[in-house]
Write a protein that holds these residues in place. Structure first.
Motif, PDB file in Angstrom:
ATOM      1  N   LEU A 153     102.169  50.063 -23.074  1.00  0.00           N
ATOM      2  CA  LEU A 153     100.698  49.906 -23.018  1.00  0.00           C
ATOM      3  C   LEU A 153     100.159  49.953 -24.439  1.00  0.00           C
ATOM      4  O   LEU A 153     100.699  50.593 -25.319  1.00  0.00           O
ATOM      5  CB  LEU A 153     100.119  50.975 -22.171  1.00  0.00           C
ATOM      6  N   GLN A 154      99.061  49.306 -24.798  1.00  0.00           N
ATOM      7  CA  GLN A 154      98.077  49.635 -25.953  1.00  0.00           C
ATOM      8  C   GLN A 154      98.708  49.495 -27.094  1.00  0.00           C
ATOM      9  O   GLN A 154      98.460  50.265 -27.803  1.00  0.00           O
ATOM     10  CB  GLN A 154      97.244  50.799 -25.573  1.00  0.00           C
ATOM     11  N   PHE A 155      99.481  48.311 -27.390  1.00  0.00           N
ATOM     12  CA  PHE A 155      99.984  48.107 -28.536  1.00  0.00           C
ATOM     13  C   PHE A 155      99.022  47.381 -29.584  1.00  0.00           C
ATOM     14  O   PHE A 155      99.086  47.715 -30.890  1.00  0.00           O
ATOM     15  CB  PHE A 155     101.110  46.944 -28.673  1.00  0.00           C
ATOM     16  N   ALA A 156      97.966  46.668 -28.928  1.00  0.00           N
ATOM     17  CA  ALA A 156      96.955  45.877 -29.819  1.00  0.00           C
ATOM     18  C   ALA A 156      97.711  44.881 -30.931  1.00  0.00           C
ATOM     19  O   ALA A 156      98.243  43.937 -30.721  1.00  0.00           O
ATOM     20  CB  ALA A 156      96.131  46.897 -30.617  1.00  0.00           C
ATOM     21  N   SER A 171      96.071  48.504 -35.005  1.00  0.00           N
ATOM     22  CA  SER A 171      97.167  49.448 -34.565  1.00  0.00           C
ATOM     23  C   SER A 171      96.731  50.114 -33.361  1.00  0.00           C
ATOM     24  O   SER A 171      95.765  50.993 -33.593  1.00  0.00           O
ATOM     25  CB  SER A 171      97.639  50.249 -35.575  1.00  0.00           C
ATOM     26  N   GLY A 172      97.153  49.893 -32.120  1.00  0.00           N
ATOM     27  CA  GLY A 172      96.904  50.649 -30.752  1.00  0.00           C
ATOM     28  C   GLY A 172      97.844  51.731 -30.949  1.00  0.00           C
ATOM     29  O   GLY A 172      98.878  51.910 -31.590  1.00  0.00           O
ATOM     30  N   GLU A 173      97.473  52.934 -30.032  1.00  0.00           N
ATOM     31  CA  GLU A 173      98.038  54.088 -29.845  1.00  0.00           C
ATOM     32  C   GLU A 173      99.088  54.224 -28.805  1.00  0.00           C
ATOM     33  O   GLU A 173      99.524  55.273 -28.480  1.00  0.00           O
ATOM     34  CB  GLU A 173      97.278  55.253 -29.734  1.00  0.00           C
ATOM     35  N   ILE A 174      99.435  53.183 -28.195  1.00  0.00           N
ATOM     36  CA  ILE A 174     100.587  52.885 -27.331  1.00  0.00           C
ATOM     37  C   ILE A 174     100.351  53.833 -26.090  1.00  0.00           C
ATOM     38  O   ILE A 174     101.250  54.402 -25.497  1.00  0.00           O
ATOM     39  CB  ILE A 174     102.076  53.095 -27.714  1.00  0.00           C
ATOM     40  N   ASN A 175      99.111  54.275 -25.662  1.00  0.00           N
ATOM     41  CA  ASN A 175      98.855  55.097 -24.510  1.00  0.00           C
ATOM     42  C   ASN A 175      99.182  56.297 -24.774  1.00  0.00           C
ATOM     43  O   ASN A 175      99.513  57.356 -23.830  1.00  0.00           O
ATOM     44  CB  ASN A 175      99.562  54.450 -23.348  1.00  0.00           C
TER      45      ASN A 175
END
Length: 372
Positions: A153-156, A171-175
């Motif tokens: 999840l949440q790679f952006a 940059s996402g925080e990968i949940n």
């Protein structure tokens, strides 16, 4: 996380900035444009315009397509890196080098597998076109998430070049939440690099360590859209949890708060302190409760839609809409929500001012939007 669709009535019960906006103040007229279907794709995520007006389009399972808008032919680009497909991960964004016409270099962001699970990565390669398709060569990974986790999840990992040729990565925080505040992690950050992946010397934490030197701003959750306005300011949209989607004006070294503060709640109902409790943290210029699930962003610069010039145009997943936000100085306010009837993923503006969008899902259409 993935959001479910919202009814239009619920979706219009939003908050932008610090003020509740009654639905009757919003322009909800249906589609003030003509939608032309160009092609249909399997889980499209992003696209970029080539100089010859053809389009590079990513599909999340790991396919890079070459689309001819005139003939509607769809070709394939080979040599794409292996992706970690699952959850929200796969092949994500595509961008052209500012000097693409001379060097034929393109950039891809994607989820990759590794120790601990999956993380985001950015690679660049030379594109050679051949008829209706082409190939990548000399592929080089120039940036990676500093940690990998399970869940997908949440790679952006949206990509954008600045006016000076530097590369920006959302940059996402990968949940994982807490890495967004950690200066020894590049998760949950806006990253600024030179085009070859080396650290930009003017970054605010450039002398503080290998990871810290990459960081332009921190405290982001799932930042899926970034774009410049005409004044050279960087705007960003990101998904909140249960409420709290944000439109931010990105400043050097600023902390945008996740997961310390947010205008929404955790999915289990736990409350989160509001931005107003932490004056040292940059508040969003607009936020949404309930969510719109922003998946892409442009700051419109064209003249085909003259009343939209300078506005933020956001593609919404759960809201199944295109959301228009007016920007006045440092303030932002939702002005219009246009129902599209589908989850909307990527959005771009072409050189003539037409707006292009892609739908999310197994049969996502590439659409060209022009005035009625």
């Amino acid at each position: 996380m993935m959001r479910l669709g919202l009814s239009l009535t619920c979706a219009l019960a939003l908050v932008t900035g610090a003020l509740a906006v009654p639905s009757q103040q919003l322009d909800t007229r249906q589609q003030p444009f003509k939608s032309t279907v160009i092609t249909t794709h399997t889980e499209p995520w992003a696209f970029a315009f080539l100089p010859d007006n053809r389009i590079l389009l990513t599909e999340r399972r790991g396919n890079l397509r070459l689309v001819d808008p005139t003939t509607k032919a769809i070709g394939t680009i080979t040599g794409v890196p292996a992706v970690a497909y699952g959850g929200q991960g796969g092949l994500h964004d595509v961008a052209l080098h500012p000097n693409y016409a001379e060097n034929s270099i393109i950039y891809l962001s994607y989820a990759e597998s590794g120790t601990g699970g999956a993380g985001g990565a950015v690679a660049r390669a030379k594109l050679t076109l051949n008829g209706n398709g082409g190939s990548l060569s000399g592929l080089e990974v120039i940036w990676r998430h500093s940690q990998k986790f399970g869940g997908g999840l949440q790679f952006a990992c949206r990509l954008l070049f600045g006016p000076d040729g530097t590369l920006w990565i959302s940059s996402g925080e990968i949940n994982q939440m807490t890495p967004a505040q950690s200066m020894t992690s590049n998760l949950g950050k806006v990253i600024r690099l030179y085009d070859n992946g080396t650290v930009y010397a003017g970054n605010p934490f450039a002398n503080q360590g290998t990871i810290q030197s990459q960081i332009w701003s921190l405290g982001h959750r799932n930042p899926l859209g970034i774009d410049w306005d005409a004044q050279g300011r960087l705007w960003e949209v990101e998904m909140g949890p249960m409420g709290g989607d944000e439109l931010n004006l990105i400043q050097s070294g600023a902390n945008y708060g996740w997961p310390v503060v947010c205008e929404g709640k955790h999915y289990d109902g736990r409350t989160i302190p509001k931005h107003s409790t932490r004056p040292d943290i940059a508040p969003p210029k607009a936020f949404w409760v309930p969510v719109i699930s922003p998946a892409g962003l442009i700051i419109y610069k064209g003249s085909l839609f003259p009343s939209w010039t300078g506005n933020a145009i956001i593609s919404g997943l759960s809201s199944m809409s295109i959301v228009r936000v007016t920007i006045t100085g440092d303030t932002a306010q939702e002005a219009q929500r246009i129902s599209m009837g589908k989850r909307m993923r990527g959005i771009r503006e072409d050189k003539d001012g037409a707006i292009w969008v892609i739908e999310d899902g197994p049969s996502g259409r590439l659409l060209k939007l022009t005035p009625n």
